[in-house]
Design a protein around this motif. Structure first.
Motif, PDB file in Angstrom:
ATOM      1  N   PRO A 116      -1.669  13.707 127.184  1.00  0.00           N
ATOM      2  CA  PRO A 116      -2.229  13.293 128.477  1.00  0.00           C
ATOM      3  C   PRO A 116      -3.243  14.290 129.046  1.00  0.00           C
ATOM      4  N   VAL A 117      -3.005  15.569 128.794  1.00  0.00           N
ATOM      5  CA  VAL A 117      -3.955  16.587 129.284  1.00  0.00           C
ATOM      6  C   VAL A 117      -5.296  16.413 128.584  1.00  0.00           C
ATOM      7  N   GLU A 122     -10.937  14.581 128.405  1.00  0.00           N
ATOM      8  CA  GLU A 122     -11.976  13.709 127.831  1.00  0.00           C
ATOM      9  C   GLU A 122     -12.641  12.858 128.906  1.00  0.00           C
ATOM     10  N   LYS A 123     -11.828  12.283 129.804  1.00  0.00           N
ATOM     11  CA  LYS A 123     -12.386  11.469 130.892  1.00  0.00           C
ATOM     12  C   LYS A 123     -13.314  12.296 131.770  1.00  0.00           C
ATOM     13  N   LEU A 124     -12.900  13.521 132.071  1.00  0.00           N
ATOM     14  CA  LEU A 124     -13.720  14.398 132.909  1.00  0.00           C
ATOM     15  C   LEU A 124     -15.024  14.764 132.204  1.00  0.00           C
ATOM     16  N   LEU A 125     -14.944  15.026 130.909  1.00  0.00           N
ATOM     17  CA  LEU A 125     -16.152  15.375 130.143  1.00  0.00           C
ATOM     18  C   LEU A 125     -17.128  14.206 130.062  1.00  0.00           C
ATOM     19  N   GLU A 126     -16.589  12.993 130.054  1.00  0.00           N
ATOM     20  CA  GLU A 126     -17.432  11.792 130.006  1.00  0.00           C
ATOM     21  C   GLU A 126     -17.982  11.435 131.392  1.00  0.00           C
TER      22      GLU A 126
END
Length: 128
Positions: A116-117, A122-126
Motif C-alpha cells: 500500500p505504501v 506511485e499515485k503521488l509520483l503520477e
C-alpha cells in the motif's frame, strides 16, 4: 525561475534553509534549472513564502559555496555555469535517499506493509 517553484514546509523538522538548498540541488540535477538561469531575489522568495530573508540568504550562500549557484554582479544569483546537470539517474536517485529512508522508517513504525505504501507513492509520483 519563479519563487513559487520552491515548496517550503514550515512544519517540517528540516530547517527551511536546508529545504531550499535541497530543492535547488534537485532542480538543477533534473535540468529544471539550467546553467545561467537567474533565481528570484532573496526578497521575492522571502515575501512569497512569508519567511525571514536571512533564511533565504543563508540557503543561497550555502548553494553558492557548494558551487550550485554563482553571484552575478548587478543581476543576483544564477545557476552556476560550471555546474552541468550531467548526473546519471543513479546519482539523482541518491539525492532522494534520505527522504526514502525516512519514509521506510515511518512506514515500519506504523506497521504498514510495503504494497500500500508503494501504491500511494506511485499515485503521488503520477500526480494523482
Amino acid at each position: 525561475m519563479d519563487a513559487s517553484l520552491l515548496i517550503i514546509q514550515p512544519a517540517s523538522p528540516e530547517p527551511i534553509y536546508r529545504q531550499i538548498v535541497e530543492q535547488l540541488r534537485r532542480l538543477i540535477a533534473s535540468g529544471q534549472l539550467v546553467p545561467g538561469e537567474l533565481l528570484p531575489s532573496v526578497r521575492d522568495v522571502a515575501g512569497f513564502h512569508a519567511i525571514n530573508p536571512m533564511t533565504v540568504s543563508r540557503a543561497y550562500g550555502m548553494a553558492e559555496s557548494e558551487g550550485l549557484l554563482e553571484r552575478l554582479r548587478g543581476k543576483g544569483m544564477a545557476v552556476a555555469q560550471a555546474h552541468r546537470s550531467t548526473q546519471t539517474q543513479a546519482q539523482r536517485l541518491e539525492l532522494l535517499e534520505p527522504q526514502l529512508q525516512a519514509l521506510a522508517r515511518q512506514a515500519n513504525e506504523l506497521e504498514l506493509p510495503a504494497g500500500p505504501v508503494l501504491q500511494r507513492l506511485e499515485k503521488l509520483l503520477e500526480g494523482n
